[in-house]
Write an enzyme that holds these catalytic residues in place. Sequence first.
Site, PDB file in Angstrom:
ATOM      1  N   ALA A 258       4.589   9.892  -3.850  1.00 16.16           N
ATOM      2  CA  ALA A 258       4.462   8.437  -3.978  1.00 16.16           C
ATOM      3  C   ALA A 258       5.673   7.859  -4.724  1.00 16.16           C
ATOM      4  O   ALA A 258       6.190   6.808  -4.352  1.00 16.16           O
ATOM      5  CB  ALA A 258       3.162   8.070  -4.687  1.00 16.16           C
ATOM      6  N   SER A 259       6.123   8.563  -5.722  1.00 17.11           N
ATOM      7  CA  SER A 259       7.294   8.117  -6.467  1.00 17.11           C
ATOM      8  C   SER A 259       8.541   8.111  -5.581  1.00 17.11           C
ATOM      9  O   SER A 259       9.341   7.165  -5.617  1.00 17.11           O
ATOM     10  CB  SER A 259       7.516   9.009  -7.687  1.00 17.11           C
ATOM     11  OG  SER A 259       8.651   8.594  -8.402  1.00 17.11           O
TER      12      SER A 259
ATOM     13  N   GLY B 214       0.344  15.286  -5.802  1.00 17.14           N
ATOM     14  CA  GLY B 214       0.778  16.077  -6.942  1.00 17.14           C
ATOM     15  C   GLY B 214       2.216  16.575  -6.834  1.00 17.14           C
ATOM     16  O   GLY B 214       2.679  17.332  -7.669  1.00 17.14           O
TER      17      GLY B 214
ATOM     18  N   CYS C 299       0.671  -3.375  -4.481  1.00 15.38           N
ATOM     19  CA  CYS C 299       0.047  -2.045  -4.498  1.00 15.38           C
ATOM     20  C   CYS C 299      -0.210  -1.616  -5.943  1.00 15.38           C
ATOM     21  O   CYS C 299       0.681  -1.667  -6.790  1.00 15.38           O
ATOM     22  CB  CYS C 299       0.972  -1.044  -3.816  1.00 15.38           C
ATOM     23  SG  CYS C 299       0.468   0.668  -3.996  1.00 15.38           S
TER      24      CYS C 299
ATOM     25  N   ARG D 175       6.144   3.934 -15.489  1.00 11.58           N
ATOM     26  CA  ARG D 175       6.849   5.220 -15.666  1.00 11.58           C
ATOM     27  C   ARG D 175       8.346   5.105 -15.404  1.00 11.58           C
ATOM     28  O   ARG D 175       9.114   5.980 -15.795  1.00 11.58           O
ATOM     29  CB  ARG D 175       6.282   6.272 -14.705  1.00 11.58           C
ATOM     30  CG  ARG D 175       4.897   6.726 -15.045  1.00 11.58           C
ATOM     31  CD  ARG D 175       4.437   7.768 -14.053  1.00 11.58           C
ATOM     32  NE  ARG D 175       3.057   8.169 -14.328  1.00 11.58           N
ATOM     33  CZ  ARG D 175       2.344   8.937 -13.515  1.00 11.58           C
ATOM     34  NH1 ARG D 175       2.870   9.408 -12.401  1.00 11.58           N
ATOM     35  NH2 ARG D 175       1.101   9.248 -13.830  1.00 11.58           N
TER      36      ARG D 175
ATOM     37  N   THR E  16       1.350   2.427 -12.039  1.00 13.56           N
ATOM     38  CA  THR E  16       1.845   3.782 -12.301  1.00 13.56           C
ATOM     39  C   THR E  16       3.366   3.871 -12.201  1.00 13.56           C
ATOM     40  O   THR E  16       4.033   4.264 -13.153  1.00 13.56           O
ATOM     41  CB  THR E  16       1.193   4.797 -11.331  1.00 13.56           C
ATOM     42  OG1 THR E  16      -0.228   4.693 -11.467  1.00 13.56           O
ATOM     43  CG2 THR E  16       1.620   6.221 -11.644  1.00 13.56           C
TER      44      THR E  16
ATOM     45  N   HIS F   7       0.835  -1.207   0.000  1.00 13.98           N
ATOM     46  CA  HIS F   7       0.000   0.000   0.000  1.00 13.98           C
ATOM     47  C   HIS F   7       0.866   1.250   0.000  1.00 13.98           C
ATOM     48  O   HIS F   7       1.875   1.313   0.692  1.00 13.98           O
ATOM     49  CB  HIS F   7      -0.877  -0.021   1.254  1.00 13.98           C
ATOM     50  CG  HIS F   7      -1.793   1.137   1.403  1.00 13.98           C
ATOM     51  ND1 HIS F   7      -2.828   1.396   0.533  1.00 13.98           N
ATOM     52  CD2 HIS F   7      -1.830   2.126   2.333  1.00 13.98           C
ATOM     53  CE1 HIS F   7      -3.460   2.495   0.940  1.00 13.98           C
ATOM     54  NE2 HIS F   7      -2.875   2.949   2.018  1.00 13.98           N
ATOM     55  N   THR F   8       0.444   2.233  -0.771  1.00 10.72           N
ATOM     56  CA  THR F   8       1.076   3.551  -0.779  1.00 10.72           C
ATOM     57  C   THR F   8       0.014   4.557  -0.378  1.00 10.72           C
ATOM     58  O   THR F   8      -1.099   4.528  -0.910  1.00 10.72           O
ATOM     59  CB  THR F   8       1.610   3.907  -2.188  1.00 10.72           C
ATOM     60  OG1 THR F   8       2.510   2.886  -2.614  1.00 10.72           O
ATOM     61  CG2 THR F   8       2.321   5.239  -2.197  1.00 10.72           C
TER      62      THR F   8
ATOM     63  N   VAL G 188      -0.561   8.793   0.366  1.00 10.41           N
ATOM     64  CA  VAL G 188      -0.125  10.182   0.386  1.00 10.41           C
ATOM     65  C   VAL G 188      -1.356  11.022   0.704  1.00 10.41           C
ATOM     66  O   VAL G 188      -2.368  10.922   0.001  1.00 10.41           O
ATOM     67  CB  VAL G 188       0.483  10.606  -0.981  1.00 10.41           C
ATOM     68  CG1 VAL G 188       0.861  12.077  -0.970  1.00 10.41           C
ATOM     69  CG2 VAL G 188       1.694   9.737  -1.320  1.00 10.41           C
TER      70      VAL G 188
END
Length: 111
Positions: free
Chosen positions: A63-64, A59, A85, A95, A91, A50-51, A53
Site C-alpha cells: 500500500a505504501s 504486510g 482514502c 508515517r 496511515t 481507495h487503496t 491490497v
Amino acid sequence: MAAASATAASATEGPRIVWNEKQRRFETEDKEAYIEYVLVNDGKVMDILHTYVPRSKRGLGMASHLCVAAFDHAKSHSMSIIPTCSYVSDTFLPRNPSWNPLVSEELKSSM
C-alpha cells in the site's frame, strides 16, 4: 560485481507500480493491488479514493509503494492530493510527513 549491485538495488526498490490512466489507478503489474483516484479541479487535484491490497500481498508495504507512485505522479504533474482514502490519511501520511506539502490547501485550512 556490477550485477551484485544491480540485484541489491532491485531488491530495495520494491514492486513495479504501473499507471493505468484509463482506469484512473496505480497498480501492480499483476493488477491485484491498486490505488484508485479521480481528478478534480480541472485535473489539478488528485482525489485518492481507495487503496486495495489482497491478503496474499499484505504486510509487504505494498500500500505504501502504491501511495508513493501516486504521490510521485502528482508531484511531477504539479497536482495536489485529497486523501479521501482512510489508509492514505490515517496511515501513509502520518508515517511519511514529507508528502504533506502535496495535500490540498483547502484541506489544510480545515485541519
